[in-house]
Design an enzyme around this catalytic site. Structure first.
Site, PDB file in Angstrom:
ATOM      1  N   LYS A   1     -63.751  14.378  33.960  1.00 42.51           N
ATOM      2  CA  LYS A   1     -64.832  13.744  33.192  1.00 42.51           C
ATOM      3  C   LYS A   1     -65.674  12.892  34.138  1.00 42.51           C
ATOM      4  O   LYS A   1     -65.147  11.996  34.817  1.00 42.51           O
ATOM      5  CB  LYS A   1     -64.187  12.826  32.151  1.00 42.51           C
ATOM      6  CG  LYS A   1     -64.703  12.992  30.753  1.00 42.51           C
ATOM      7  CD  LYS A   1     -63.893  12.075  29.861  1.00 42.51           C
ATOM      8  CE  LYS A   1     -64.395  12.035  28.480  1.00 42.51           C
ATOM      9  NZ  LYS A   1     -63.688  11.013  27.699  1.00 42.51           N
TER      10      LYS A   1
HETATM   11  C1  E4P Z   1     -64.859  10.830  24.481  1.00 42.78           C
HETATM   12  O1  E4P Z   1     -64.377  11.638  25.244  1.00 42.78           O
HETATM   13  C2  E4P Z   1     -64.526   9.402  24.461  1.00 42.78           C
HETATM   14  O2  E4P Z   1     -63.216   9.211  24.910  1.00 42.78           O
HETATM   15  C3  E4P Z   1     -64.564   8.806  23.099  1.00 42.78           C
HETATM   16  O3  E4P Z   1     -64.920   9.724  22.115  1.00 42.78           O
HETATM   17  C4  E4P Z   1     -65.157   7.443  23.007  1.00 42.78           C
HETATM   18  O4  E4P Z   1     -65.137   7.047  21.677  1.00 42.78           O
HETATM   19  P1  E4P Z   1     -65.253   5.522  21.187  1.00 42.78           P
HETATM   20  O5  E4P Z   1     -66.687   5.201  21.020  1.00 42.78           O
HETATM   21  O6  E4P Z   1     -64.516   5.525  19.879  1.00 42.78           O
HETATM   22  O7  E4P Z   1     -64.576   4.682  22.232  1.00 42.78           O
END
Ligand code: E4P
Length: 215
Positions: free
Chosen positions: A84
């Site tokens: 990522k």
């Molecule tokens: C995506 O890969 C992220 O880990 C995640 O969806 C972030 O979400 P949040 O806004 O609930 O932290």
């Protein structure tokens, strides 16, 4: 539509995997930090042993060299690791480079259609628009998701649209309506998808009637 679990918690991952409902996992540095002082690579390896599908492991470097170093390291942990990278200038460069080396990249922290176009052009395997966080600013995360899906379809880009920062079953249903390739959600949202008060009430009534019949 694929379902990914948005967590680094092994118990939640095991439970969702046992349900047979998850196709992959997304983690991020905040989710990993919640698990205490775990060794990141070992933890990712443990997740990959539970889940056969794609598991996102996020780099924490901000510069290209650091992202490439981390990306290569994480990708060597297991075949199903997807690196990522954040949607920054260096993140896009890293995406292009890692992709050219056969390492799949999930471009994260996407908040605009323009950013999503760049991620696709950089060769990302996934683009992650953050629905909930955009909603929090008074903008509409689902509108962004619909824009990205429409644009990607215009060009038949292969980058998969991964609806992220999902906060409720409505986000999942609407993401499915829009045609997102993947929805990544916290375990709580997956539970909410299963549960309905009328299912519980109906079941209670059926069993009460069954017992009244003398069984
Ligand atoms: C995506 O890969 C992220 O880990 C995640 O969806 C972030 O979400 P949040 O806004 O609930 O932290």
């Amino acid at each position: 539509m694929k379902f990914f679990l948005d967590t680094a918690n092994l118990d939640e991952i095991r439970e969702a995997a046992a349900l047979g409902l998850i196709d992959g996992v997304t983690t991020n540095p905040s989710l990993v930090a919640k698990e205490g002082g775990v060794d990141f690579k070992q933890h990712v390896a443990a997740i990959c042993e539970i889940v056969a599908g794609d598991v996102s492991a996020e780099v924490t470097s901000l510069d290209l060299e650091g992202m490439l170093r981390e990306g290569r390291e994480y990708a060597s942990v297991a075949k199903n690791v997807v690196v990522k990278c954040p949607l920054t200038m260096d993140g896009l460069k890293a995406t292009r480079q890692l992709t050219s080396e056969g390492i799949r990249v999930n471009v994260t922290l996407c908040f605009s259609a323009a950013q999503a176009i760049l991620a696709a052009k950089a060769g990302a395997a996934y683009i992650s628009p953050f629905l909930g966080r955009l909603d929090d600013t008074g903008q509409n995360g689902l509108e962004l998701l619909a824009d990205i899906v429409e644009i990607y379809r215009n060009y038949e880009w292969k980058t998969e649209v991964l609806a992220a920062s999902i906060r409720s079953p409505v986000h999942v249903i609407e993401a499915a309506r829009i045609g997102a390739d993947v929805a990544t959600m916290p375990f709580k949202v997956m539970e909410q998808l299963i549960k309905h008060p009328l299912t519980d009430k109906g079941l209670e009534q059926f069993l009460a009637d069954w017992r009244k019949g003398g069984r």
